[in-house]
Design an enzyme around this catalytic site. Structure first.
Site, PDB file in Angstrom:
ATOM      1  N   CYS A 122       0.819  -1.223   0.000  1.00 25.66           N
ATOM      2  CA  CYS A 122       0.000   0.000   0.000  1.00 25.66           C
ATOM      3  C   CYS A 122       0.849   1.268   0.000  1.00 25.66           C
ATOM      4  O   CYS A 122       0.435   2.294  -0.534  1.00 25.66           O
ATOM      5  CB  CYS A 122      -0.990   0.003   1.157  1.00 25.66           C
ATOM      6  SG  CYS A 122      -0.252  -0.238   2.768  1.00 25.66           S
ATOM      7  N   CYS A 130      -3.303  -2.828  -1.173  1.00 28.59           N
ATOM      8  CA  CYS A 130      -2.230  -3.688  -0.676  1.00 28.59           C
ATOM      9  C   CYS A 130      -1.807  -4.774  -1.656  1.00 28.59           C
ATOM     10  O   CYS A 130      -1.247  -5.794  -1.262  1.00 28.59           O
ATOM     11  CB  CYS A 130      -2.646  -4.299   0.657  1.00 28.59           C
ATOM     12  SG  CYS A 130      -2.997  -3.031   1.890  1.00 28.59           S
ATOM     13  N   LYS A 195      -5.689  -9.141  11.225  1.00 30.11           N
ATOM     14  CA  LYS A 195      -5.576  -7.698  11.055  1.00 30.11           C
ATOM     15  C   LYS A 195      -6.936  -7.171  10.625  1.00 30.11           C
ATOM     16  O   LYS A 195      -7.480  -7.587   9.606  1.00 30.11           O
ATOM     17  CB  LYS A 195      -4.510  -7.380  10.012  1.00 30.11           C
ATOM     18  CG  LYS A 195      -4.415  -5.898   9.680  1.00 30.11           C
ATOM     19  CD  LYS A 195      -3.225  -5.615   8.790  1.00 30.11           C
ATOM     20  CE  LYS A 195      -3.216  -4.165   8.341  1.00 30.11           C
ATOM     21  NZ  LYS A 195      -2.065  -3.876   7.462  1.00 30.11           N
ATOM     22  N   ARG A 205      -1.532   6.094   7.998  1.00 33.73           N
ATOM     23  CA  ARG A 205      -1.686   6.306   6.562  1.00 33.73           C
ATOM     24  C   ARG A 205      -1.173   7.680   6.151  1.00 33.73           C
ATOM     25  O   ARG A 205      -0.700   7.866   5.030  1.00 33.73           O
ATOM     26  CB  ARG A 205      -3.132   6.056   6.146  1.00 33.73           C
ATOM     27  CG  ARG A 205      -3.455   4.572   6.279  1.00 33.73           C
ATOM     28  CD  ARG A 205      -4.872   4.217   5.902  1.00 33.73           C
ATOM     29  NE  ARG A 205      -5.113   2.798   6.186  1.00 33.73           N
ATOM     30  CZ  ARG A 205      -6.287   2.213   6.086  1.00 33.73           C
ATOM     31  NH1 ARG A 205      -7.345   2.902   5.697  1.00 33.73           N
ATOM     32  NH2 ARG A 205      -6.409   0.923   6.364  1.00 33.73           N
ATOM     33  N   GLU A 233      -8.197 -17.404  10.760  1.00 31.78           N
ATOM     34  CA  GLU A 233      -7.071 -16.746  10.081  1.00 31.78           C
ATOM     35  C   GLU A 233      -5.741 -17.190  10.691  1.00 31.78           C
ATOM     36  O   GLU A 233      -4.778 -17.461   9.984  1.00 31.78           O
ATOM     37  CB  GLU A 233      -7.185 -15.217  10.216  1.00 31.78           C
ATOM     38  CG  GLU A 233      -8.156 -14.566   9.240  1.00 31.78           C
ATOM     39  CD  GLU A 233      -7.544 -14.391   7.843  1.00 31.78           C
ATOM     40  OE1 GLU A 233      -6.426 -14.867   7.604  1.00 31.78           O
ATOM     41  OE2 GLU A 233      -8.211 -13.778   6.998  1.00 31.78           O
ATOM     42  N   LYS A 248      -3.924  -7.279  15.412  1.00 31.31           N
ATOM     43  CA  LYS A 248      -3.774  -5.845  15.167  1.00 31.31           C
ATOM     44  C   LYS A 248      -5.102  -5.223  14.810  1.00 31.31           C
ATOM     45  O   LYS A 248      -5.807  -5.797  13.978  1.00 31.31           O
ATOM     46  CB  LYS A 248      -2.794  -5.666  14.003  1.00 31.31           C
ATOM     47  CG  LYS A 248      -2.623  -4.255  13.542  1.00 31.31           C
ATOM     48  CD  LYS A 248      -1.746  -4.210  12.328  1.00 31.31           C
ATOM     49  CE  LYS A 248      -1.727  -2.778  11.819  1.00 31.31           C
ATOM     50  NZ  LYS A 248      -1.051  -2.670  10.559  1.00 31.31           N
ATOM     51  N   SER A 274      -1.096   3.183  15.321  1.00 32.48           N
ATOM     52  CA  SER A 274      -0.921   4.635  15.307  1.00 32.48           C
ATOM     53  C   SER A 274      -2.067   5.393  15.979  1.00 32.48           C
ATOM     54  O   SER A 274      -1.832   6.345  16.717  1.00 32.48           O
ATOM     55  CB  SER A 274      -0.757   5.106  13.859  1.00 32.48           C
ATOM     56  OG  SER A 274      -1.867   4.702  13.072  1.00 32.48           O
ATOM     57  N   TYR A 313       4.655   2.586  19.041  1.00 33.42           N
ATOM     58  CA  TYR A 313       5.332   3.871  18.838  1.00 33.42           C
ATOM     59  C   TYR A 313       5.821   4.437  20.174  1.00 33.42           C
ATOM     60  O   TYR A 313       6.546   5.409  20.208  1.00 33.42           O
ATOM     61  CB  TYR A 313       4.378   4.845  18.116  1.00 33.42           C
ATOM     62  CG  TYR A 313       3.919   4.251  16.806  1.00 33.42           C
ATOM     63  CD1 TYR A 313       4.751   4.284  15.697  1.00 33.42           C
ATOM     64  CD2 TYR A 313       2.699   3.578  16.702  1.00 33.42           C
ATOM     65  CE1 TYR A 313       4.371   3.668  14.504  1.00 33.42           C
ATOM     66  CE2 TYR A 313       2.309   2.967  15.523  1.00 33.42           C
ATOM     67  CZ  TYR A 313       3.154   3.019  14.425  1.00 33.42           C
ATOM     68  OH  TYR A 313       2.783   2.398  13.260  1.00 33.42           O
TER      69      TYR A 313
END
Ligand code: PBG
Length: 325
Positions: A122, A130, A195, A205, A233, A248, A274, A313
């Site tokens: 992406c 993606c 995800k 983004r 998954e 996530k 984020s 982060y």
């Protein structure tokens, strides 16, 4: 009159009692610091929605990796912002793509830190999806071919862990096969297994300049309402050879982290994304919460839910605070 024989407050009386019976300990050992690396030279641009984070040219990224190592952080996770985007995201699978160059330079300057490479398109495609886009949407199996290529190119550059994040079916298997064929059988895969299609990726983004031009990612990322599907998954990724599985985002999905912990015995990562970072930073900057305590509470909760590895982060801030104790 009924009176309880067990009084939990007995063991909460002071910090010595509390630390003696503490169940979860946050340490620097599981923290991974994400970095955004641009192909620009001598470049360090603050990311408005992620205070304390920057788009970095490779030289500055090397500095960050060194700082992370000095704080005892075991790994960095690299995202690339290429000089040129195109239809199929060529930069992601070129030997001289931005991430491949960054990996080589970081491994040369700071060999002690593990370099994890995010594997997705992406940030590299002009449409921001993606994978390979057709009229019907992202073509899963065509994308698998460039995923496999990108994995080999990243491993050749020196990546210590390949981390596919595009939610394409069969990605882990395709990567494992390609890596093994090229002699990279010792390179592990950390898969973004569960995800979700989450609004909490918003600041990322902006940072990675990777918002889709049109549409959204709901045809490949998961519906936030689903939990059983997350287990399916993860099962697929385990069967295809994942070494580390991931959930996530983290905080709005702690139930999924806990369930993954209970149902699978592979090392488990959670991505404190984020938007989770931005919310705490914003409220702290407004004086509405204590930013440091909110950070530690959030990270401890992710660990308590069952994560071994936390991609965050906050990694540097947390490492500094934990070292000061
Ligand atoms: C790439 C990717 C994304 C994130 C990690 N890898 C963005 C997305 O899926 O839109 C988000 C990380 C974050 O928000 O911190 N596919």
């Amino acid at each position: 009159m009924y009176f309880p024989a067990y009084r939990p407050r007995r063991l909460r009386k002071n910090e010595n009692f509390r630390r003696m019976i503490r169940e979860t300990r946050l340490t620097v050992d599981g923290l991974v610091l994400p970095l955004f690396i641009t192909a620009e030279k001598e470049f360090k641009k603050p990311i408005a929605s992620m205070p304390g984070h920057f788009q970095l040219s490779i030289t500055y990224a090397v500095e960050e990796a060194r700082a992370a190592r000095d704080l005892g952080i075991p790994a960095v996770l690299l995202f690339g912002i290429p000089a040129r985007k195109d239809e199929t995201g060529t930069d992601a699978y070129s030997d001289d793509g931005v991430i491949q160059r960054a990996v080589r330079e970081i491994k040369e300057a700071v060999p002690e830190i593990l370099v994890v490479t995010d594997l997705c398109f992406c940030e590299y495609t002009d449409h921001g999806h993606c994978g390979i886009l057709t009229e019907e949407g992202v073509d899963n199996d065509a994308t698998l071919e460039i995923i496999a290529e990108a994995a080999v190119v990243q491993a050749r550059a020196g990546s210590d862990i390949i981390a596919p994040s595009g939610m394409m079916d069969g990605a882990v298997g395709a990567i494992r096969e390609a890596l093994d064929e090229e002699g990279f059988d010792a390179t592990p895969i950390m898969s973004y297994s569960a995800k979700y299609a989450s609004c909490f990726y918003g600041p990322f983004r902006d940072a990675a300049e990777s918002a889709p031009r049109s549409g959204d990612r709901k045809s490949y990322q998961m519906d936030p309402a689903n939990s059983d599907e997350a287990m399916r998954e993860i099962t697929l990724d385990v069967e295809e050879g994942a070494d580390i599985i991931m959930v996530k985002p983290a905080l709005p999905y702690l139930d999924i982290v806990r369930r993954a912990r209970e149902e699978f015995d592979l090392p488990l990562a959670a991505y404190n994304v984020s938007g989770e970072y931005a919310m705490i930073k914003a409220a702290a900057n407004l004086g509405w919460i204590d930013g440091e305590r909110a950070m530690l509470e959030a990270l401890t909760s992710i660990k308590r839910a069952g994560a071994d590895i936390i991609i965050t982060y906050f990694a540097k801030d947390a490492a500094k605070l934990l070292a000061g104790r």
